[in-house]
Motif scaffolding. Structure first.
Motif, PDB file in Angstrom:
ATOM      1  N   TRP A   1      20.357  20.952 -13.266  1.00  0.00           N
ATOM      2  CA  TRP A   1      19.772  19.998 -12.308  1.00  0.00           C
ATOM      3  C   TRP A   1      18.489  19.484 -12.909  1.00  0.00           C
ATOM      4  CZ3 TRP A   1      15.967  21.246  -8.009  1.00  0.00           C
ATOM      5  CH2 TRP A   1      15.916  20.226  -7.051  1.00  0.00           C
ATOM      6  N   ALA A   2      18.223  18.206 -12.744  1.00  0.00           N
ATOM      7  CA  ALA A   2      17.003  17.629 -13.315  1.00  0.00           C
ATOM      8  C   ALA A   2      15.745  18.234 -12.696  1.00  0.00           C
ATOM      9  CB  ALA A   2      16.996  16.112 -13.143  1.00  0.00           C
TER      10      ALA A   2
ATOM     11  N   ASP B   1       7.743  14.176  -8.847  1.00  0.00           N
ATOM     12  CA  ASP B   1       7.044  14.709  -7.692  1.00  0.00           C
ATOM     13  C   ASP B   1       5.834  13.822  -7.436  1.00  0.00           C
ATOM     14  OD1 ASP B   1       5.151  15.434  -9.582  1.00  0.00           O
ATOM     15  OD2 ASP B   1       5.504  17.580  -9.430  1.00  0.00           O
ATOM     16  N   ARG B   2       4.783  14.340  -6.811  1.00  0.00           N
ATOM     17  CA  ARG B   2       3.642  13.489  -6.454  1.00  0.00           C
ATOM     18  C   ARG B   2       2.808  13.076  -7.670  1.00  0.00           C
ATOM     19  NH1 ARG B   2       2.047  18.475  -4.480  1.00  0.00           N
ATOM     20  NH2 ARG B   2       2.488  17.883  -2.329  1.00  0.00           N
ATOM     21  N   SER B   3       2.945  13.776  -8.803  1.00  0.00           N
ATOM     22  CA  SER B   3       2.065  13.473  -9.931  1.00  0.00           C
ATOM     23  C   SER B   3       2.768  13.312 -11.271  1.00  0.00           C
ATOM     24  CB  SER B   3       0.995  14.566 -10.071  1.00  0.00           C
ATOM     25  OG  SER B   3       1.605  15.824 -10.267  1.00  0.00           O
ATOM     26  N   VAL B   4       3.982  13.800 -11.391  1.00  0.00           N
ATOM     27  CA  VAL B   4       4.691  13.788 -12.668  1.00  0.00           C
ATOM     28  C   VAL B   4       6.034  13.091 -12.493  1.00  0.00           C
ATOM     29  CG1 VAL B   4       5.753  15.212 -14.464  1.00  0.00           C
ATOM     30  CG2 VAL B   4       3.586  15.918 -13.435  1.00  0.00           C
ATOM     31  N   ALA B   5       6.385  12.258 -13.463  1.00  0.00           N
ATOM     32  CA  ALA B   5       7.724  11.670 -13.532  1.00  0.00           C
ATOM     33  C   ALA B   5       8.301  12.011 -14.895  1.00  0.00           C
ATOM     34  CB  ALA B   5       7.668  10.157 -13.341  1.00  0.00           C
ATOM     35  N   MET B   6       9.576  12.330 -14.931  1.00  0.00           N
ATOM     36  CA  MET B   6      10.182  12.670 -16.208  1.00  0.00           C
ATOM     37  C   MET B   6      11.645  12.240 -16.224  1.00  0.00           C
ATOM     38  SD  MET B   6      12.477  15.464 -16.578  1.00  0.00           S
ATOM     39  CE  MET B   6      13.624  15.487 -15.190  1.00  0.00           C
ATOM     40  N   THR B   7      12.138  12.044 -17.428  1.00  0.00           N
ATOM     41  CA  THR B   7      13.559  11.797 -17.633  1.00  0.00           C
ATOM     42  C   THR B   7      14.023  12.610 -18.827  1.00  0.00           C
ATOM     43  OG1 THR B   7      13.533   9.542 -16.736  1.00  0.00           O
ATOM     44  CG2 THR B   7      15.330  10.101 -18.211  1.00  0.00           C
ATOM     45  N   LYS B   8      15.117  13.328 -18.636  1.00  0.00           N
ATOM     46  CA  LYS B   8      15.753  13.996 -19.768  1.00  0.00           C
ATOM     47  C   LYS B   8      16.902  13.131 -20.244  1.00  0.00           C
ATOM     48  CE  LYS B   8      18.149  17.947 -19.528  1.00  0.00           C
ATOM     49  NZ  LYS B   8      18.396  19.415 -19.460  1.00  0.00           N
ATOM     50  N   LEU B   9      16.914  12.869 -21.518  1.00  0.00           N
ATOM     51  CA  LEU B   9      17.939  12.034 -22.140  1.00  0.00           C
ATOM     52  C   LEU B   9      18.547  12.852 -23.264  1.00  0.00           C
ATOM     53  CD1 LEU B   9      19.197   9.145 -22.226  1.00  0.00           C
ATOM     54  CD2 LEU B   9      17.472   8.578 -23.949  1.00  0.00           C
ATOM     55  N   ILE B  10      19.754  13.336 -23.062  1.00  0.00           N
ATOM     56  CA  ILE B  10      20.374  14.201 -24.057  1.00  0.00           C
ATOM     57  C   ILE B  10      21.839  13.840 -24.267  1.00  0.00           C
ATOM     58  CG2 ILE B  10      18.854  16.181 -23.668  1.00  0.00           C
ATOM     59  CD1 ILE B  10      21.126  17.407 -21.977  1.00  0.00           C
ATOM     60  N   THR B  11      22.341  14.204 -25.428  1.00  0.00           N
ATOM     61  CA  THR B  11      23.774  14.146 -25.696  1.00  0.00           C
ATOM     62  C   THR B  11      24.327  15.557 -25.723  1.00  0.00           C
ATOM     63  OG1 THR B  11      23.355  14.154 -28.092  1.00  0.00           O
ATOM     64  CG2 THR B  11      23.680  12.006 -27.012  1.00  0.00           C
TER      65      THR B  11
END
Length: 329
Positions: free
Chosen positions: A299-300, A63-73
Motif C-alpha cells: 500500500w502506498a 498527508d498534511r505536510s508530505v507528498a510522495m509518489t513511488k514509481l517502480i517496475t
C-alpha cells in the motif's frame, strides 16, 4: 510557469543511504503512527502491464505536510539473473514549499517498509515473538524480514528455506553477522513444526508452504500481491481461517491477496492491520485462538510512512557523505 532546474534539486539517495534513514523499529512505529493519522490520503495505485510479464506501479500518497509518489517496475523475469525484480524510486515533496526534498531508492523502501509492516503485525499478533523464525525465500524480502525480526523482535534463531542454495547460505551468513543463529533447511514444510514465526518472501509463482502450521504460529505472507500469485496452499489458508485468525494489511487485499482468494475465503470480512493497531480489534481478543496469518499486499501508505521518517531524519542529521548521493548527470 517556471520550473527549478533539475540540477538544483537535492541528490538521490542510494540504497545504503536510504536504508540508513529507515531503521527497523522507528519505521514500524512510523507505520503505526500513520494508521492513526486522519490527514493521510492514499488513492488507488495504478498498475500498467508491461511486455514480457512486467508491471509499472505508480503509487502516490500524501498527508498534511508530505507528498510522495513511488514509481517502480516489477519484472518477475529478472529472478535468478542478478538483476533486481523491483527497480525505481520514491520521490518526496514538501507540501508547504512544493520542493522536491528527497528521492529514495525504490527497492530499498519497498523491502524495508514491507518487512516493517510485518514486524508491526508480529509485535501485535505473534503468540511467540521470540521465534525461531522460518524464512521462505532468501532474496531481498527474505533478507529484509530476517533483519527486521532479529533487530526489531530480538529473534535469535532463523531457519532459511530457498530454492537457491547459494542465496540461502548468503542469508545465513548475514543472519550470523547480525548476531543470531541460522540454519539452512531443504524443506520448509518440515521446518514448520519447529518455527512459531514464519515469513514467506518468494516471487509467489507457486505454493511454497502447505503443511499445517503450529497452533501458536504467526505467518507473514508477503510475496503474492495479485489474484493470480500464490505462496500458501489453499488448505493452509482455510485451516487458519477455521482455527485461528487472518489479518490483512489493507482493504485492497480484497482484490489482491492471491493466497486468500484462491482459497475461496471472504477477504472483505477479515480485520485489517489498522483494526489491530488502532482498535477496537486488539491482540487480547484473539489470545489462545490458534495460528495467525498476516497477509500483506502492499500500500502506498506504507511508502508514505517511510518518506515521513526519512524526511524527519534528514532534517535532524548532518548532510550525507558525497559517496551516498547519486548526483544527476
Amino acid at each position: 510557469m517556471s520550473f527549478a532546474p533539475f540540477s538544483d534539486a537535492p541528490g538521490t539517495l542510494d540504497a545504503a543511504a536510504t536504508a540508513a534513514r529507515l531503521p527497523w523499529s522507528a519505521l514500524a512505529e512510523e507505520i503505526a503512527a500513520l494508521l492513526w493519522d486522519s490527514t493521510v490520503s492514499v488513492p488507488a495505485r495504478s498498475v500498467l502491464p508491461l511486455a514480457q510479464g512486467g508491471s509499472l506501479f505508480v503509487m502516490p500518497a500524501t498527508d498534511r505536510s508530505v507528498a510522495m509518489t513511488k514509481l517502480i517496475t516489477f519484472t518477475p523475469g529478472n529472478a535468478g539473473t542478478g538483476r533486481p525484480s523491483i527497480q525505481g524510486d520514491v520521490v518526496v515533496f514538501d507540501i508547504a514549499t512544493g520542493e522536491r526534498r528527497l528521492v529514495l531508492d525504490g527497492p530499498t523502501v519497498t523491502a524495508r517498509r514491507t518487512a516493517a509492516v510485518s514486524l508491526l503485525a508480529a509485535r501485535h499478533l505473534a503468540p511467540v515473538p521470540q521465534g525461531p523464525l522460518l524464512i521462505v525465500g532468501a532474496g531481498v524480502q527474505g533478507r529484509a524480514h530476517a533483519e527486521a525480526f532479529v533487530v526489531g523482535l530480538g529473534v535469535q534463531e532463523v531457519w532459511i528455506a530457498s530454492r537457491s542454495a547459494a542465496s540461502a547460505e548468503a542469508l545465513a551468513a548475514h543472519v550470523h553477522a547480525l548476531g543470531a543463529q541460522a540454519r539452512v533447511v531443504a524443506d520448509a514444510d518440515a521446518a514448520l513444526p519447529h518455527c512459531p514465526l514464519v515469513a514467506t518472501c518468494t516471487p509467489a509463482q507457486a505454493v511454497v508452504l502447505s503443511a499445517t502450521p503450529r497452533s501458536d504460529a504467526f505467518i507473514a505472507a508477503v510475496g503474492a500481491f495479485t489474484p493470480t500469485m500464490v505462496e500458501l496452499a489453499p488448505a493452509l489458508c482455510q485451516h487458519v481461517a477455521l482455527h485461528g485468525t487472518i489479518v490483512v494489511d489493507t482493504g485492497d487485499a480484497g482484490h489482491e491477496a492471491g493466497d486468500l482468494l484462491q482459497a475461496g475465503l471472504d477477504v472483505a470480512t477479515m480485520p485489517m492491520l489498522r483494526n489491530v493497531v488502532c482498535g477496537p480489534w486488539t491482540h487480547g481478543t484473539r489470545a489462545g485462538k490458534g495460528p495467525v496469518l498476516f497477509k500483506s499486499c502492499g500500500w502506498a501508505g506504507w511508502d508514505l510512512a517511510a518518506a515521513r521518517l526519512a524526511m524527519r531524519r534528514a532534517a535532524a542529521e548532518p548532510p550525507m557523505p558525497a559517496a551516498a548521493v547519486r548526483v544527476p548527470a
